[in-house]
Design a protein around this motif. Structure first.
Motif, short mmCIF file in Angstrom:
data_model
loop_
_atom_site.label_atom_id
_atom_site.label_comp_id
_atom_site.label_asym_id
_atom_site.label_seq_id
_atom_site.Cartn_x
_atom_site.Cartn_y
_atom_site.Cartn_z
N ARG A 53 44.50 11.84 -17.15
CA ARG A 53 44.07 10.47 -17.42
C ARG A 53 42.69 10.45 -18.07
N ARG A 54 41.75 11.21 -17.50
CA ARG A 54 40.39 11.22 -18.04
C ARG A 54 40.34 11.87 -19.43
N TRP A 55 41.17 12.89 -19.64
CA TRP A 55 41.17 13.56 -20.94
C TRP A 55 41.70 12.60 -22.02
N HIS A 56 42.72 11.81 -21.71
CA HIS A 56 43.23 10.84 -22.68
C HIS A 56 42.19 9.76 -22.97
N GLU A 57 41.45 9.34 -21.94
CA GLU A 57 40.36 8.37 -22.15
C GLU A 57 39.28 8.97 -23.06
N ALA A 58 38.93 10.23 -22.80
CA ALA A 58 37.90 10.89 -23.61
C ALA A 58 38.35 11.03 -25.06
N GLN A 59 39.63 11.39 -25.27
CA GLN A 59 40.15 11.51 -26.63
C GLN A 59 40.07 10.18 -27.35
N ASN B 167 30.99 28.96 -12.25
CA ASN B 167 31.59 29.61 -13.41
C ASN B 167 31.89 28.58 -14.49
N LEU B 168 32.44 27.44 -14.10
CA LEU B 168 32.76 26.39 -15.05
C LEU B 168 31.49 25.85 -15.70
N GLU B 169 30.44 25.69 -14.92
CA GLU B 169 29.17 25.22 -15.47
C GLU B 169 28.59 26.23 -16.46
N ASN B 170 28.90 27.50 -16.27
CA ASN B 170 28.40 28.54 -17.17
C ASN B 170 29.34 28.83 -18.33
N GLY B 171 30.29 27.93 -18.58
CA GLY B 171 31.16 28.08 -19.74
C GLY B 171 32.53 28.65 -19.45
N GLY B 172 32.80 28.99 -18.18
CA GLY B 172 34.13 29.50 -17.81
C GLY B 172 35.16 28.39 -17.90
N ASP B 173 36.37 28.65 -17.44
CA ASP B 173 37.42 27.65 -17.54
C ASP B 173 38.22 27.59 -16.25
N LYS C 121 34.80 17.35 -24.27
CA LYS C 121 35.79 18.39 -24.47
C LYS C 121 36.55 18.56 -23.16
N LYS C 122 37.67 19.26 -23.20
CA LYS C 122 38.47 19.46 -21.98
C LYS C 122 37.61 20.08 -20.89
N HIS C 123 36.79 21.03 -21.26
CA HIS C 123 35.90 21.70 -20.31
C HIS C 123 35.01 20.68 -19.59
N ASP C 124 34.44 19.73 -20.36
CA ASP C 124 33.56 18.72 -19.78
C ASP C 124 34.31 17.84 -18.78
#
Length: 198
Positions: free
Chosen positions: A33-39, A10-16, A151-154
């Motif tokens: 942690r990873r989201w802050h690194e990505a930002q 579901n997540l791979e198909n755009g879900g959350d 993005k957060k999803h990624d």
């Protein structure tokens, strides 16, 4: 959507996947942690350096010619697009000859050696790293290479895939020892596995 109904497919198909589900399986801190690194990474490469302004316009002209071709099916539009992409490629070579470090603003590594130069088509011409063009994302998804704004999803998908890889190397008894049953069931559902599979 609750954790009971979310899976990696579901997540791979755009879900959350919500933060509640990530907390429930102990992955929220890793996600933060990873989201802050990505930002941080996204911010460091935002904007378009002045050196690329003309290049971006040339690529856009090639894209427009390809859109015109798809509407009219006139071969002259393909030739026009190839011509625009060729001009853009030559200009890009001049830019990178002047300052090779500017290559970090592109969506992929670029070489101009014979046989390695970018092809003269929508998918082949390098795009800006921060471009909203569908081609940037397609290159990343198809080749698994290059860079993109995460993005957060990624980030969530990346974390779940990493967890799945970890669990594939561990037998079921070790997995059960690591998480309470109800959390293991949630994780199995999120990863798209049946209850007894690893």
């Amino acid at each position: 959507m609750t954790g009971e109904h979310v899976n990696i497919t579901n997540l791979e198909n755009g879900g959350d996947v919500g933060t509640r589900e990530l907390r429930a399986i102990g992955l929220y801190e890793d996600y933060e942690r990873r989201w802050h690194e990505a930002q941080s990474n996204n911010a460091s490469l935002s904007g378009t350096p002045d050196a690329f302004k003309r290049y971006v316009k040339m690529v856009a002209a090639g894209d427009k010619a390809m859109r015109d071709y798809r509407r009219s099916l006139k071969p002259k539009n393909v030739r026009r697009a190839e011509s625009e992409y060729e001009r853009a490629r030559e200009h890009l070579e001049e830019i990178l000859d002047g300052d090779l470090s500017l290559g970090m603003y592109l969506d992929r590594a670029v070489r101009f050696d014979a046989g390695y130069e970018p092809t003269l088509c929508e998918e082949g011409i390098p795009r800006m790293f921060n471009s909203t063009s569908r081609h940037v994302r397609e290159v990343y998804l198809h080749f698994g290479a290059g860079r993109e704004h995460k993005k957060k999803h990624d980030v969530k998908l990346e974390i779940l895939r990493d967890r799945l890889e970890q669990l594939q190397g561990i037998d079921q008894s070790e997995q059960d020892a690591g998480l309470p049953d109800h959390l293991q069931k949630k994780l199995n559902k999120m990863l798209g596995r049946s209850a007894g599979c690893s």
